[in-house]
Each structure stands twice: as C-alpha cells, then as structure tokens.
Design a protein around this motif. Structure first.
Motif, PDB file in Angstrom:
ATOM      1  N   LEU A  99      -7.573  -3.725 -14.278  1.00 40.27           N
ATOM      2  CA  LEU A  99      -8.165  -4.535 -12.973  1.00 40.27           C
ATOM      3  C   LEU A  99      -9.050  -5.866 -13.678  1.00 40.27           C
ATOM      4  O   LEU A  99      -9.143  -6.786 -13.050  1.00 40.27           O
ATOM      5  CB  LEU A  99      -8.748  -3.618 -12.164  1.00 40.27           C
ATOM      6  N   PHE A 100     -10.139  -5.253 -14.372  1.00 41.61           N
ATOM      7  CA  PHE A 100     -11.106  -6.098 -14.850  1.00 41.61           C
ATOM      8  C   PHE A 100     -11.789  -5.603 -15.886  1.00 41.61           C
ATOM      9  O   PHE A 100     -11.664  -4.246 -16.167  1.00 41.61           O
ATOM     10  CB  PHE A 100     -11.995  -6.698 -13.709  1.00 41.61           C
ATOM     11  N   PHE A 141       1.358  -0.816   0.755  1.00 32.16           N
ATOM     12  CA  PHE A 141       0.291  -1.604  -0.036  1.00 32.16           C
ATOM     13  C   PHE A 141       0.129  -3.187   0.892  1.00 32.16           C
ATOM     14  O   PHE A 141      -1.187  -3.708   0.286  1.00 32.16           O
ATOM     15  CB  PHE A 141       0.903  -2.015  -1.367  1.00 32.16           C
ATOM     16  N   ARG A 143      -0.995  -3.865   4.294  1.00 34.09           N
ATOM     17  CA  ARG A 143      -1.622  -3.565   5.541  1.00 34.09           C
ATOM     18  C   ARG A 143      -2.519  -4.461   6.180  1.00 34.09           C
ATOM     19  O   ARG A 143      -2.841  -5.219   5.368  1.00 34.09           O
ATOM     20  CB  ARG A 143      -2.052  -2.152   5.779  1.00 34.09           C
ATOM     21  N   SER A 144      -2.523  -4.521   7.390  1.00 36.23           N
ATOM     22  CA  SER A 144      -3.786  -5.329   8.201  1.00 36.23           C
ATOM     23  C   SER A 144      -5.047  -4.806   7.571  1.00 36.23           C
ATOM     24  O   SER A 144      -5.864  -5.753   7.463  1.00 36.23           O
ATOM     25  CB  SER A 144      -3.479  -5.328   9.632  1.00 36.23           C
ATOM     26  N   ASP A 145      -5.297  -3.462   7.374  1.00 33.46           N
ATOM     27  CA  ASP A 145      -6.497  -3.083   7.232  1.00 33.46           C
ATOM     28  C   ASP A 145      -6.896  -3.009   5.658  1.00 33.46           C
ATOM     29  O   ASP A 145      -7.911  -2.804   5.047  1.00 33.46           O
ATOM     30  CB  ASP A 145      -6.751  -1.827   7.604  1.00 33.46           C
ATOM     31  N   PHE A 146      -5.842  -3.205   4.965  1.00 28.58           N
ATOM     32  CA  PHE A 146      -5.900  -3.134   3.441  1.00 28.58           C
ATOM     33  C   PHE A 146      -4.721  -3.758   2.796  1.00 28.58           C
ATOM     34  O   PHE A 146      -3.656  -3.741   3.123  1.00 28.58           O
ATOM     35  CB  PHE A 146      -5.802  -1.706   3.017  1.00 28.58           C
ATOM     36  N   ASN A 147      -5.168  -4.553   1.814  1.00 26.36           N
ATOM     37  CA  ASN A 147      -4.155  -5.379   1.054  1.00 26.36           C
ATOM     38  C   ASN A 147      -4.277  -5.365  -0.295  1.00 26.36           C
ATOM     39  O   ASN A 147      -5.366  -5.749  -1.007  1.00 26.36           O
ATOM     40  CB  ASN A 147      -4.395  -6.851   1.726  1.00 26.36           C
ATOM     41  N   ASP A 148      -3.292  -4.849  -0.979  1.00 21.32           N
ATOM     42  CA  ASP A 148      -3.374  -4.627  -2.574  1.00 21.32           C
ATOM     43  C   ASP A 148      -2.815  -5.883  -3.034  1.00 21.32           C
ATOM     44  O   ASP A 148      -2.009  -6.474  -3.152  1.00 21.32           O
ATOM     45  CB  ASP A 148      -2.478  -3.645  -3.025  1.00 21.32           C
ATOM     46  N   PRO A 149      -3.793  -6.667  -3.696  1.00 21.60           N
ATOM     47  CA  PRO A 149      -3.493  -8.066  -4.372  1.00 21.60           C
ATOM     48  C   PRO A 149      -2.543  -8.032  -5.375  1.00 21.60           C
ATOM     49  O   PRO A 149      -1.759  -9.254  -5.430  1.00 21.60           O
ATOM     50  CB  PRO A 149      -5.072  -8.971  -4.871  1.00 21.60           C
ATOM     51  N   ILE A 150      -2.370  -6.979  -6.048  1.00 26.12           N
ATOM     52  CA  ILE A 150      -1.543  -7.064  -7.187  1.00 26.12           C
ATOM     53  C   ILE A 150      -0.086  -7.026  -6.823  1.00 26.12           C
ATOM     54  O   ILE A 150       0.872  -7.720  -7.074  1.00 26.12           O
ATOM     55  CB  ILE A 150      -1.724  -5.905  -8.362  1.00 26.12           C
ATOM     56  N   PHE A 281       3.225   6.716  -4.339  1.00 26.14           N
ATOM     57  CA  PHE A 281       2.276   5.443  -4.482  1.00 26.14           C
ATOM     58  C   PHE A 281       0.972   5.808  -5.173  1.00 26.14           C
ATOM     59  O   PHE A 281       0.103   5.000  -5.274  1.00 26.14           O
ATOM     60  CB  PHE A 281       2.382   4.928  -3.311  1.00 26.14           C
ATOM     61  N   TRP A 283      -2.402   6.593  -7.119  1.00 22.19           N
ATOM     62  CA  TRP A 283      -2.715   5.795  -8.230  1.00 22.19           C
ATOM     63  C   TRP A 283      -4.128   6.317  -8.500  1.00 22.19           C
ATOM     64  O   TRP A 283      -4.906   7.033  -7.723  1.00 22.19           O
ATOM     65  CB  TRP A 283      -2.660   4.551  -8.346  1.00 22.19           C
ATOM     66  N   ARG A 300      -5.976   0.555 -13.681  1.00 20.69           N
ATOM     67  CA  ARG A 300      -5.413   1.409 -12.689  1.00 20.69           C
ATOM     68  C   ARG A 300      -4.034   2.056 -13.089  1.00 20.69           C
ATOM     69  O   ARG A 300      -3.386   1.274 -13.799  1.00 20.69           O
ATOM     70  CB  ARG A 300      -5.063   0.527 -11.447  1.00 20.69           C
TER      71      ARG A 300
ATOM     72  N   SER B  12     -11.414  -4.447   1.745  1.00 23.43           N
ATOM     73  CA  SER B  12     -10.332  -4.469   1.717  1.00 23.43           C
ATOM     74  C   SER B  12      -9.205  -5.624   1.496  1.00 23.43           C
ATOM     75  O   SER B  12      -8.202  -5.306   0.986  1.00 23.43           O
ATOM     76  CB  SER B  12      -9.893  -3.954   3.382  1.00 23.43           C
ATOM     77  N   HIS B  13      -9.803  -6.717   1.529  1.00 23.20           N
ATOM     78  CA  HIS B  13      -8.829  -7.901   1.179  1.00 23.20           C
ATOM     79  C   HIS B  13      -9.498  -8.603  -0.003  1.00 23.20           C
ATOM     80  O   HIS B  13      -9.415  -9.805  -0.216  1.00 23.20           O
ATOM     81  CB  HIS B  13      -8.556  -8.814   2.357  1.00 23.20           C
ATOM     82  N   ASP B  15     -10.034 -10.446  -3.523  1.00 22.51           N
ATOM     83  CA  ASP B  15      -9.066 -11.029  -4.584  1.00 22.51           C
ATOM     84  C   ASP B  15      -8.845  -9.946  -5.484  1.00 22.51           C
ATOM     85  O   ASP B  15      -7.692 -10.185  -6.247  1.00 22.51           O
ATOM     86  CB  ASP B  15      -9.459 -12.149  -4.934  1.00 22.51           C
ATOM     87  N   LEU B  17      -8.644  -6.313  -7.083  1.00 20.80           N
ATOM     88  CA  LEU B  17      -8.773  -4.755  -6.604  1.00 20.80           C
ATOM     89  C   LEU B  17      -9.759  -4.050  -7.023  1.00 20.80           C
ATOM     90  O   LEU B  17     -10.314  -4.312  -8.253  1.00 20.80           O
ATOM     91  CB  LEU B  17      -7.551  -4.146  -6.993  1.00 20.80           C
ATOM     92  N   CYS B 257      -4.841   4.958  -2.569  1.00 18.64           N
ATOM     93  CA  CYS B 257      -4.664   5.723  -3.906  1.00 18.64           C
ATOM     94  C   CYS B 257      -4.089   7.115  -3.387  1.00 18.64           C
ATOM     95  O   CYS B 257      -3.491   7.761  -4.515  1.00 18.64           O
ATOM     96  CB  CYS B 257      -5.794   5.815  -4.900  1.00 18.64           C
ATOM     97  N   HIS B 259      -5.745  10.066  -3.010  1.00 14.14           N
ATOM     98  CA  HIS B 259      -6.304  11.426  -3.409  1.00 14.14           C
ATOM     99  C   HIS B 259      -7.091  12.245  -2.494  1.00 14.14           C
ATOM    100  O   HIS B 259      -6.835  13.342  -2.220  1.00 14.14           O
ATOM    101  CB  HIS B 259      -7.235  10.916  -4.549  1.00 14.14           C
TER     102      HIS B 259
END
Lengths: 375, 288, 162
Positions: A99-100, A141, A143-150, A281, A283, A300, B12-13, B15, B17, B257, B259
């Motif tokens: 991720l970073f 992955f 959703r309006s409340d969460f967005n996985d950028p990958i 899904f 992780w 991840r 949540s959004h 850029d 993760l 995730c 968990h």
C-alpha cells in the motif's frame, strides 16, 4: 455485413475462429493486457495470453470433491475447460499489494506509494459464475460509504470477454445459484463457441471498439438456435445442485445445532476454500519494519476466517475450534451475506468442493443440515 | 447514525487505502495501572479544524512499523481543540504507544463506526452501565449529557472495575454528580481502606428504581454486558431501549477486511454501538 | 413510641416484611432489635460464634476475609435492605466465615439467629417464607461471587488455539 459497419450493442455477430487474434491485437493496441486460461505445469491457470493458440484447446477438467485432473482429450474447442483453482479475483483484488512505505524524515515520516500505475486487464473467457462473483465483489469493494481505490482502479479499466459455458464439470452448480451457464449481462463481449465460429454478443462501447477491423459475419438463425440448444443442454449437465429455497434461514436458525461439530471433525481449517472462492474478500494488513527502524512498509494480503487468529477480543480467541470457524464461513457465505450485500455469497462455481483436501462438499452439507434439522 | 462529512479525506474514500493523517501527542494523562489518555492534535491545522466525531465512534491509531489499534475516542465530542484516546496497554501496538512521549506523532484514520443515539434518547432517563476500560467510550455521552443536561431525565452512571486503583477518571466523578448524574461505583475486590461498594456492576441496578421507559447504554467485558442486559430486561426495559458497544479486533475499520464480523454485522461499520434487539438472535451462540 | 412498634415500622419499610402476616411480623419483631453502628465499628469477626442475622436499614456494611499474606480482602459491601450474616439462618453453619464492619454510620435490624431457626421449626409457614427469602439471597450472592470469580477485568492471557 461489411467490417466498417459496426454492430449495435445487444446484437450478436459471428467471427471465424481464425479472426480471434485480430480481436486480441485490438485489445493490445488499446493498452490492455489480455489474461486468459492457460495450461502451465500440468494445471490450468489464468495468465497473460497473446494469441488464441495460448488457450487450452483440447483439454477438459475432471472435477470431484477433493479431486482435480487436467486431461487432454484432443477436441477442437478453445473455451471449453472449466477453470482450476484460480479465479479473476486475484487481478482485481491482488493477493499481495504494497500500500505504501514510510521513511523516517526529520522527526516525521515521508510516505511513498506502493507500485504506481494500474494495469488495464482484458479478461478473456470469464464464465457466468465468475462474472457473477465479480459483480458480488463490486458490491463489497465499491460502496457509497467505502471505496477501495485499488479495486476501483482495476475494475474501471477491466475489459470483460465472457463465455457461455457449454460443458460444465462435476462440481458445477451455477444453475442452482442463478449465475449460468448463460451470461446475461455485465460483459463487454460475450462469446459462445460453436464448431466453426465464435458468436459474439456486444455488451458495451468497449466491446464494439474491440471488434474494429475484425471480419464479422451475420449470426443467422441456424447458429443462434445451435447456441441456444447447446446452452439448454449445458444447463441439464450440471455436476451438482443446491436447493436454496430456505437459505439463509436454514443455517441462521440452526447455529447451535450439533451438526456443525461433525463438519468440524472433517475440516482441516486449511483455508483452501477461501482462497479459491471467487467471492471471498477478507484481507489483512502486514506492517514490516526495517532492522534500523527507519523504513516501514504496509502491505495488504488475503486473509481467511479459517485462520486461527482471525477473530479475537480482549478475552481471547473468538473461534478457537475448527467447527466454529467452519460455521462462520458457511453461515456467512450462504447466510449473513444476504443481509450484508443483498445476495447469497455463493455463485455455484464448485471450486471449494474440488479443492477441499477433506472432500467437504457444501451442496451435500446443505442437504445434510436440512435433514438433521427437520428431524 | 452516519459518520460526519469532512473535506479532508479522513477515511472511506482515501486515494490510498489505509492512509493515515498525522497527529501529535500534546499531553498524556495516566489514568490507572496500564492505562493512559493521549491528547492528540492533528499536525495539519486544516485537519484539526475538519475533524469531528460522534460519541461512541473510534479511530484507528497507527504507529508506523507496529501497526494499528482501534481505540474509542474518549473526549468531549463538542470540544474540537483536541482528540482524546484512553488506551489500555495490552498488545504489540498499544505497548509501543505506551513508550511514546509528548511531541511524538501517530497516524489517525477515522472517525469510524455507529455512534451512541444521543438525539434519539432525548427526554428519557438514561442509565450508563460501564465496566473497566468500557467507561472510555461512554465518557463522550456523559459529556454530551452534561452539555445538554436539560434534554434528559434522570441520569445514572453505574461503573465498576477490578480494584479501586483500576477505576478510570476518579477525579471527575464529583463533577459529574454536580451536573446532576447519580454516580454509583463498585469494585470486584478491595482492601479495608476502600470506603465504597464492593460487588459487581449488575448489582448496582438494585440501588434505585428505574422506569421501563429508561434507556441503557452499556460497554465493558461481554459477560458484564450480558448481565447488564439481563438486569435491564428483568426491569421491563425492552431490548430496543438497550444499546451496547462491542469490541472485536479490527484491521480496516471500514467494513471491508472482514475481521470484526459478528453475524451479518461489521462491528466497525454497523457498530460498535448496537441496539440490543438487533443482536438478540445470535448474541448468546457460543463461539459465533 | 413503643420500641416494638418502632421496630415494626422500620421492618415494614422492607418489601419482604410487608408480605408477612401480622402474626409472623410480630413473631420476628419480638426476637429482633434495632442496632446503630458507627463508621469503622466491627460488627463481627471471622470465627465468632453466631448470634444475629442483620438487615441493613441505613449505611454500608463491608465483608472482609483475612488472606495471608495479602491481608484483609474486602469482597462484598451490603447496602440498604441487604442481609449480612445470612448463613446463621441455615441449619449447619455455626461460625462466622468472614468479618463484618460498618463503613459508614448506619442502622441495622438484628434478628436472634437461634430463635429465628426455632420459630421456623415451630411454624413451617414462617419457615417456608424465610427459607424462600434465604434462597433468593444466596442465589444473588452466588451470581455476584461467580462474576467476581471470573475476574472479567483481568489482563487477557495468551491463549493457545486448538
């Protein structure tokens, strides 16, 4: 029909099998990396392909509970092999992604993104069950409340060439789950392989664009009928079935049933099923620190509810026994998934049955649970 | 119960993760053996201005190289100058936090989670039942009630810990009493110097009469929660009026995730605060 | 006011006593007395022969046990309307198993334990009501003791997975 006259979205055309490579070249020129089924190390994987000849022509897979064989029969079909352990999940939701990284800098931390750039994949040969699985993962992955950028970046760029499945294998039950063998929507191009030609139904602008310059033929009533008959026949050849009529209640109303212990005695908690399942899904994040403490990486990775340390509270492990972890998986997949995401989590691909070393078959377990609880 | 919208992409959004926003430790308050409150201020003033949370929400606190821990925010939600986390030093990450000093920087992702329903319970009597570190996520509702005391009926705090030295925030009990909150404290065991009660939190329900229209907010070890719920239900408080805050290991904090799942719920996203009737069908299933 | 009536008035404040017939209330009142305690006063010690069972009317009574080498461990406090020394009502326990002392100034109703046991033998109706009440008290203490025993606030242990 001349090749300058582009077909409408929703229409079906036919191409000679020899013309398929022109399609693949178009995709390459448009910047896609084509991924398709490929025989490697005596098994079937999803790998970059460059030509039709890379596909597993002549092969079938023999699949049963805990049993997989890739067999060369010598037939002439390219898209006939029911997939192996891999699914398209690993491309949209990579099993390992940095991720970073952070480097110590003046009392603070300087952040560097993990590998930059997003690949544009063209998935060649996505089956109905697999496409349904991708759509299920879209719900998770994106959703309006969460967005996985990958996931979002890869999914937005992905080109999908799906395939109507004409020869299901021993553990297939897409018909029971409503995900196949016919692919109805969600594709850029949908392919049906007949003896002499590929039928292609255009699903989107990208699909139309991929056919630029490819010699197209009309799909006449004869070939369309042949395709329909083949699909009907395919639907009757499923190796397994699952009665979903009282799911999820069957499982959610019987969480305390002693039956779960009997599965727990057979299950090895090896997590194969969650790895091969195209909708799983879960992780985890790994934080590693360099020896001098100046650099740390956050990665991840895939995880599994079968991992013993997966769930815990201050008091200890939530599910220390195998049967409680198996119950978690099944009561999620065929149970609570519905409340979370609107559908059951299973698409009927049969991978968990094929790849379970203990030969646990969820279609049989549902039947057994139904019998146990109706006593 | 929605998370507040901010201009800074706190969570949540993002850029990237799991990208944290940096915050500096401005003060550390030791609370009890192995527990301290860390007062944070975001390094970027725009982030500090933009950040807000609702009582009951939590942040993922990130220590580079060690990982993250989900920690409830325990400060006043209407005081935007600092963000307070009461942290118990119990695992790798939190033990590393215990070695930090004022001026050190941590990463924050959040706020996450469903909050205590402070608006929904206006006009009612409120019973706050907390055990151990469970008082930390219940301190924001106490502050909220103090800030708007006239909006609530009778308010009781029932709080217990293992021994007198494990009680959190003892210096504040008097202030809370003065604000019109009846405070009942108990400990599991003590020595002869302890002048207060010795027993368990559920027994504190016997110290006063409560009307069935009351609302119960509770947090603590799951066994304590079970018995508190039992005492509430026995006094004809319906399950729809009992709110519990649960805990599970969390990694993403954003319902992705997997968990922290309990049945159909992601404790990080659909909780940690739950109305008890939504949990009833599986709360007592062993090892679920 | 007659001290017997004063005692009955105090007892009638307690819900269980309100359920007794006037005859039963009278029987118990005649073998009981009011007792004032000052903060710090010892009510009884571990090992004492038993005399009374106490009902707390006002104040707080602490129960301690001496645990060498830990010293005095305070394991329970009784508030208003709670019973202290209930084991003296049971047929067999004869020595105090813990010490009791007043944490604050308080007022207790003390009932002669042996005379109460005798009254229960002679009048089985009264005996049943008393033992039923005793069963509830013991059940409540057992629940509290179990929760204390579980040590739910303790540091989590490292658990090995099966």
């Amino acid at each position: 029909m001349s090749s300058e006259h582009r077909p409408e979205i929703g229409s079906t055309v036919a191409i000679q099998k020899s013309a398929f490579n022109a399609l693949l070249n178009n995709l390459k020129e448009q910047g896609y990396e084509a991924i398709g089924p490929h025989v490697k190390n005596e098994t079937l994987v999803y790998e970059p392909i460059t030509a039709l000849e890379d596909l597993p022509r002549g092969y079938v897979t023999e699949q049963e509970a805990g049993h997989f064989r890739l067999i060369y029969l010598g037939h002439s079909r390219y898209f006939d092999v029911i997939p192996g352990a891999q699914s398209w999940k690993q491309f949209l939701f990579p099993s390992r992604k940095e991720l970073f990284s952070l480097t110590k800098n003046d009392g603070g931390w300087k952040m560097e993104e993990g590998e930059k750039g997003t690949p544009a994949y063209a998935f060649i040969g996505v089956r109905g069950c697999e496409l349904a699985a991708i759509q299920i993962q879209d719900n998770i992955f994106l959703r309006s409340d969460f967005n996985d950028p990958i996931y979002r970046a890869r999914r937005e760029r992905a080109f999908i060439l799906s395939v109507n499945c004409l020869h299901p294998a021993g553990t297939c039950f897409c018909v029971s789950m409503g995900t196949g063998p016919r692919v109805n929507s969600g594709y850029d191009l949908n392919l049906t392989e007949l003896e002499d030609v590929f039928l292609l139904t255009i699903g989107s602008e990208s699909g139309r664009g991929a056919l630029t310059g490819v010699p197209l033929e009309a799909a006449n009533g004869f070939v369309l009928n042949a395709a329909n008959r083949a699909l009907e026949h395919s639907a009757s050849q499923m190796g397994r079935k699952m009665d979903t009529s009282n799911l999820p209640e069957l499982i959610l109303n019987h969480l305390d049933d002693p039956y779960w212990r009997s599965i727990g005695e057979r299950c090895l908690s090896c997590a194969n099923c969650t790895q091969v399942c195209p909708t799983c899904f879960c992780w985890d994040t790994l934080d590693t620190l360099s020896l001098d403490g100046n650099e740390t990486r956050r990665t991840r990775v895939w995880d599994s509810c079968f991992n013993p340390g997966y769930s815990y509270q201050a008091g200890g492990n939530t599910r220390p026994t195998i049967h409680s972890r198996y119950r978690q998986w099944l009561s999620h997949k065929l149970g609570n998934w519905k409340q979370q995401f609107g559908t059951l989590g299973c698409v009927g691909c049969g991978r968990c049955i094929t790849w379970c070393p203990a030969a646990i078959d969820i279609t049989a377990e549902v039947v057994a649970l139904r019998e146990e609880t109706s006593r | 119960m929605t998370t507040p919208v901010t201009n800074i992409k706190f969570a949540s959004h993002a850029d990237r993760l799991l990208e944290p926003v940096w915050a500096e430790i401005t003060a550390i308050t030791p609370e009890a053996e192995g527990i301290s409150t860390y007062w944070l201020k975001f390094v970027d003033p725009a982030a500090q201005a933009a950040y807000s949370f609702l009582p009951g929400q939590f942040n993922m606190v990130y220590l580079p190289g060690f990982g993250e821990a989900a920690i409830s925010v325990s400060s006043d939600s209407e005081d935007r100058s600092l963000v307070g986390h009461t942290i118990r030093f119990v695992g790798n990450v939190t033990r590393a936090v215990s070695r930090l000093k004022v001026g050190d920087v941590v990463g924050i992702r959040g706020p996450f989670g469903a909050a205590w329903p402070m608006q929904e319970i206006e006009g009612r009597d409120v019973i706050i039942a907390a055990g151990g570190i469970g008082l930390a996520p219940l301190r924001p509702p106490i502050y909220y009630i103090m800030n708007h005391r006239e909006r609530f009926g009778k308010v009781y705090l029932l709080y217990g810990a293992r021994t007198p030295s494990d009680l959190l925030y003892p210096n504040e009990y008097k202030k809370w009493e003065q604000a019109g909150i009846q405070v009942q404290i108990t400990v599991d065991r003590a020595d002869e110097n302890w002048q207060g009660q010795v027993g368990v939190v559920p027994m504190l329900f016997y110290r006063f009469r409560m009307n069935p229209e009351s609302v119960v907010l509770t947090c603590g070890p799951e066994i304590m929660i079970r018995f508190v719920v039992y005492e509430g239900l026995a006094r004809r408080i319906p399950a729809e009026n009992i709110y519990v805050s649960l805990e599970r290991n969390m990694k993403c904090g954003q319902g992705s995730c997997g968990h922290c799942q309990l049945g159909p719920y992601f404790i990080c996203k659909d909780g940690p605060v739950f109305r008890f009737d939504t949990l009833e069908s599986f709360f007592n299933v062993e090892e679920f | 006011m007659d001290s017997l009536e004063e005692l009955k008035d105090e007892l009638r404040k307690i819900p269980w006593f309100r359920e007794l017939t006037p005859q039963h209330l009278d029987k118990i009142a005649r073998i009981a007395h009011l007792q004032q305690v000052k903060a710090g006063e010892v009510l009884f010690r571990e090992g004492d022969k038993e005399e009374n069972v106490y009902i707390v009317l006002e104040g707080r009574i602490a129960l301690d046990m001496f645990v060498p080498p830990r010293g005095k461990v305070r394991f329970y406090t009784a508030e208003a309307w709670e019973v202290v020394g209930w084991s003296s009502v049971t047929p067999t326990v004869r020595q105090r198993t813990a010490g009791a002392s007043a944490v604050t100034d308080g007022l207790l109703a003390a009932i002669d334990a042996e005379k109460l046991r005798q009254a229960c033998e002679e009048d089985h109706d009264l005996g049943y009501l008393t033992m039923r009440r005793l069963a509830n008290i013991v059940a409540s203490r057992l629940m509290v003791t179990r929760l204390q025993l579980l040590d739910i606030f303790a540091e989590p242990e490292e658990k090995h997975v099966k």
